[in-house]
Structures are given as structure tokens and as C-alpha cells.
Design a protein around this motif. Structure first.
Motif, short mmCIF file in Angstrom:
data_model
loop_
_atom_site.label_atom_id
_atom_site.label_comp_id
_atom_site.label_asym_id
_atom_site.label_seq_id
_atom_site.Cartn_x
_atom_site.Cartn_y
_atom_site.Cartn_z
N THR A 182 0.74 -1.14 -0.08
CA THR A 182 -0.04 0.10 0.03
C THR A 182 0.99 1.41 0.01
O THR A 182 0.30 2.32 -0.45
CB THR A 182 -1.11 -0.12 1.06
N GLY A 183 2.14 1.01 0.69
CA GLY A 183 3.02 2.13 0.64
C GLY A 183 3.51 2.57 -1.06
O GLY A 183 3.43 3.95 -1.40
N TYR B 177 0.69 5.19 -2.31
CA TYR B 177 0.72 6.56 -1.90
C TYR B 177 2.13 7.09 -2.73
O TYR B 177 2.16 8.26 -2.95
CB TYR B 177 1.23 6.52 -0.41
N ARG B 178 3.12 6.24 -2.95
CA ARG B 178 4.32 6.74 -3.62
C ARG B 178 3.93 7.07 -5.16
O ARG B 178 4.40 7.80 -5.55
CB ARG B 178 5.39 5.60 -3.51
N VAL C 278 6.51 11.96 0.19
CA VAL C 278 5.25 10.91 0.34
C VAL C 278 4.26 11.27 1.74
O VAL C 278 3.14 10.93 1.54
CB VAL C 278 5.67 9.53 0.00
N SER C 279 5.10 11.61 2.82
CA SER C 279 4.39 11.62 3.99
C SER C 279 3.07 12.51 3.94
O SER C 279 2.04 12.61 4.44
CB SER C 279 5.27 11.77 5.12
N SER D 9 0.55 11.47 1.75
CA SER D 9 -0.21 10.49 2.16
C SER D 9 -1.14 10.98 3.45
O SER D 9 -1.91 10.51 3.97
CB SER D 9 0.26 9.38 2.69
N ARG E 73 -6.09 9.72 1.04
CA ARG E 73 -6.44 8.41 1.53
C ARG E 73 -7.79 7.69 1.16
O ARG E 73 -7.78 6.48 1.15
CB ARG E 73 -6.47 8.61 3.17
N GLY F 60 1.19 -1.65 5.21
CA GLY F 60 1.13 -0.35 5.35
C GLY F 60 1.17 0.55 6.52
O GLY F 60 2.03 0.21 7.39
N ARG F 61 0.42 1.32 6.89
CA ARG F 61 0.54 2.14 8.26
C ARG F 61 -0.95 1.97 8.86
O ARG F 61 -1.04 2.16 10.11
CB ARG F 61 0.80 3.61 7.72
N ASP F 62 -2.12 1.85 8.12
CA ASP F 62 -3.43 1.95 8.65
C ASP F 62 -4.17 0.65 8.24
O ASP F 62 -5.59 1.01 8.34
CB ASP F 62 -3.93 3.35 8.28
N ARG G 281 9.68 11.02 8.88
CA ARG G 281 8.54 10.08 8.43
C ARG G 281 7.67 9.53 9.49
O ARG G 281 6.56 9.36 9.41
CB ARG G 281 8.80 9.22 7.43
N ASP H 278 3.90 10.22 10.18
CA ASP H 278 3.23 9.32 10.21
C ASP H 278 2.19 9.04 11.45
O ASP H 278 0.95 8.65 11.35
CB ASP H 278 3.74 7.88 9.79
N ARG I 74 -0.10 12.58 12.08
CA ARG I 74 -1.22 12.97 11.14
C ARG I 74 -2.50 12.81 11.78
O ARG I 74 -2.99 11.91 12.39
CB ARG I 74 -0.86 12.68 9.87
O1 DC Z 1 5.93 1.70 3.21
P1 DC Z 1 6.48 2.82 2.40
O2 DC Z 1 7.52 3.54 2.98
O3 DC Z 1 6.67 2.59 1.14
O4 DC Z 1 5.38 4.16 2.55
C1 DC Z 1 5.56 5.26 1.89
C2 DC Z 1 4.45 6.24 2.55
O5 DC Z 1 3.11 6.10 2.65
C3 DC Z 1 5.08 6.33 4.20
O6 DC Z 1 5.45 7.52 4.44
C4 DC Z 1 3.54 6.41 4.66
C5 DC Z 1 2.61 6.38 3.70
N1 DC Z 1 1.73 5.14 4.16
C6 DC Z 1 0.32 5.40 4.61
O7 DC Z 1 0.25 6.56 5.06
N2 DC Z 1 -0.40 4.45 4.83
C7 DC Z 1 -0.20 3.33 4.25
N3 DC Z 1 -1.05 2.33 4.59
C8 DC Z 1 0.99 2.88 3.54
C9 DC Z 1 1.83 3.76 3.60
#
Ligand code: DC
Length: 252
Positions: A54-55, A58-59, A123-124, A127, A133, A153-155, A204, A208, A211
């Protein structure tokens, strides 16, 4: 006679049929450069599941924004312009020129372009935009419709799939993560210094985690995987046990 009848009936009861395991969603969230993608990719391959990075989505959005002039030299984002143009784009995964799964933006493979430090630095902020989102979440939820998916991912466990059957939260000491990332960049011929990589990671983490929309945090029901001092095989031993004990699943 009666005994024979009972035995025949019993032997056809469904409990004697081989057990079919239903597919699950595995959500792997955590800090940058904890090895989430490589881990998630291998888990998916060994379970015969689909892997979704999923990152990378966003990239790809950041790359689109940057190359189309929606991010200026000072990093200021033209949100209105991006909001209007983003929905017409297709972001997804298919094989790249090297035959490996890669990220595509419309008809172009952007796998290499989205991994630069320049995009990492931008990217941060991209995103953190709610409309970005929403755009990405819609695509991700479609991937999860049939289950049998590993998403990192993150969420993912907190927001995209709060009902995922297995949630893993990966972390490691920031210096350990910076060292791993630095090595990756060097191996790929990149020139960034270790200090720049460390600074980028800290920034980052901060963005992350703080936010307003879907901040990075461990879901209450996620299992913690701190791999600061763990090898990759050790991480698999750890996961093997959880998959078997909780879901009766075995990786290949
Ligand atoms: O995993 P990555 O480093 O490739 O992710 C790139 C950016 O995307 C990271 O700074 C946070 C964001 N991201 C996010 O907000 N939510 C996700 N589910 C995945 C990544």
C-alpha cells in the motif's frame, strides 16, 4: 446390521473430510524500513495469497503529483489541482520489464521512480491528505473483497480492514532501520548519506504518527513484531506458530 449402518453413516460425516481453510486477510502495519514489504511479500507467496504494497500506492500518487507540477520546489502542494486530476488515474500492480511484480501508473511502470529519496521525502505529506487516503482506500478495499490477501502499510489494521483476521505491527529501533535502508540504497547505487537516511526516517515516523487522518498506531488486537534483533528466518518461525495455532494455516 445396525452397527454396520452406524459405521457407514459416521464415516461419511463431514468431519472426516479434509479440512478446508477459509482465506483470511493479513494486515501488516508498522514503521518505515522494518522490512514489512519483504516479509509480507514472502508470507503471501508461501500462503498462495495476493500481496498488496500500500505504501507503493501512496508513492505512485506522490510521483504523479510531483511530475505533474502539483508539488512546487518548496514542497507546497496544490491540493485543489491534485484532487481534481487524481481520480482519472489508474494505479495498480502488474509485471514490470524485469518480469517482477511492479507498480504502474496508467500505462507506465514507475516501480523505480517511486523508490527515490526525493519521493520518500514528499510522500508523507501527500499521504496525509484525506482525499488521497480515500482514493487509495477505495482501491485497497477492492483487493480485499475475496480475502486471501496480505497487505502492508500504516493503517491497514486500524482503518482499511479493521476486521482483518490477523493484524501484525512491525517495528525496530530507528538506527537499525536506517542502517538497513542505507544498505539497500547503496546496493542500488544510490548516493545518500547515512545521516540523511536517518533524518528522513525520523521525519517520516513523526509525520506518520501525528497526522490527523489514519495515523500510524498499533491496533489493540495486533500482535507486535519487534525485529531489531531478529533474522528473517526467526520472523517466519514466529509467524508459523501464530498461523498454525490461530488459523490452522501452514505456509509452504
Ligand atoms: O511503506 P512505504 O515507506 O513505501 O510508505 C510510503 C509512505 O506512505 C509512508 O511515508 C507512509 C505512507 N503510507 C500510509 O500513510 N499508509 C499506508 N497504508 C501505507 C503507506
Amino acid at each position: 446390521m445396525l452397527l454396520k449402518f452406524i459405521i457407514t453413516k459416521i464415516s461419511f460425516l463431514p468431519i472426516f473430510a479434509p479440512m478446508e481453510h477459509s482465506k483470511i486477510i493479513i494486515a501488516i502495519d508498522g514503521h518505515s524500513s522494518t522490512g514489512k514489504s519483504s516479509f509480507a511479500k514472502q508470507v503471501a507467496a508461501r500462503l498462495g495469497y495476493v500481496y498488496v504494497d500500500t505504501g507503493a500506492m501512496y508513492r505512485a500518487v506522490t510521483y504523479f503529483a510531483y511530475t505533474n507540477g502539483f508539488i512546487d520546489n518548496k514542497g507546497k502542494i496544490n491540493e485543489e489541482g491534485l484532487m481534481k486530476t487524481l481520480p482519472a488515474n489508474r494505479i495498480g500492480f502488474k509485471l514490470g520489464p524485469d518480469g517482477k511484480s511492479a507498480t504502474w501508473l496508467n500505462n507506465a511502470c514507475v516501480e523505480k521512480q517511486i523508490r527515490t529519496l526525493d519521493i520518500s521525502n514528499k510522500v508523507s505529506k501527500i499521504s496525509a491528505l484525506p482525499f488521497v487516503r480515500e482514493y487509495v482506500d477505495r482501491i485497497l478495499r477492492r483487493f480485499g473483497e475475496d480475502k486471501g490477501v496480505v497487505m502492508d502499510g500504516r493503517d491497514i489494521g486500524t482503518s482499511v480492514f479493521p476486521n482483518a483476521e490477523l493484524k501484525i505491527f512491525m517495528t525496530a529501533a530507528v538506527e537499525v532501520r536506517a542502517q538497513r535502508r542505507f544498505k539497500e540504497i547503496q546496493d542500488a547505487g544510490g548516493k545518500e548519506s547515512f545521516d540523511d537516511v536517518l533524518k528522513n526516517l525520523k521525519e517520516r515516523d513523526h509525520i506518520d504518527q501525528t497526522r490527523a487522518v489514519s495515523p500510524l498506531r498499533k491496533a489493540d488486537d495486533a500482535v507486535l513484531l519487534d525485529n531489531s534483533n531478529m533474522s528473517i528466518p526467526e520472523q517466519f518461525v514466529w509467524l508459523d506458530r501464530i498461523l498454525l495455532e490461530r488459523f490452522g494455516l501452514q505456509m509452504k
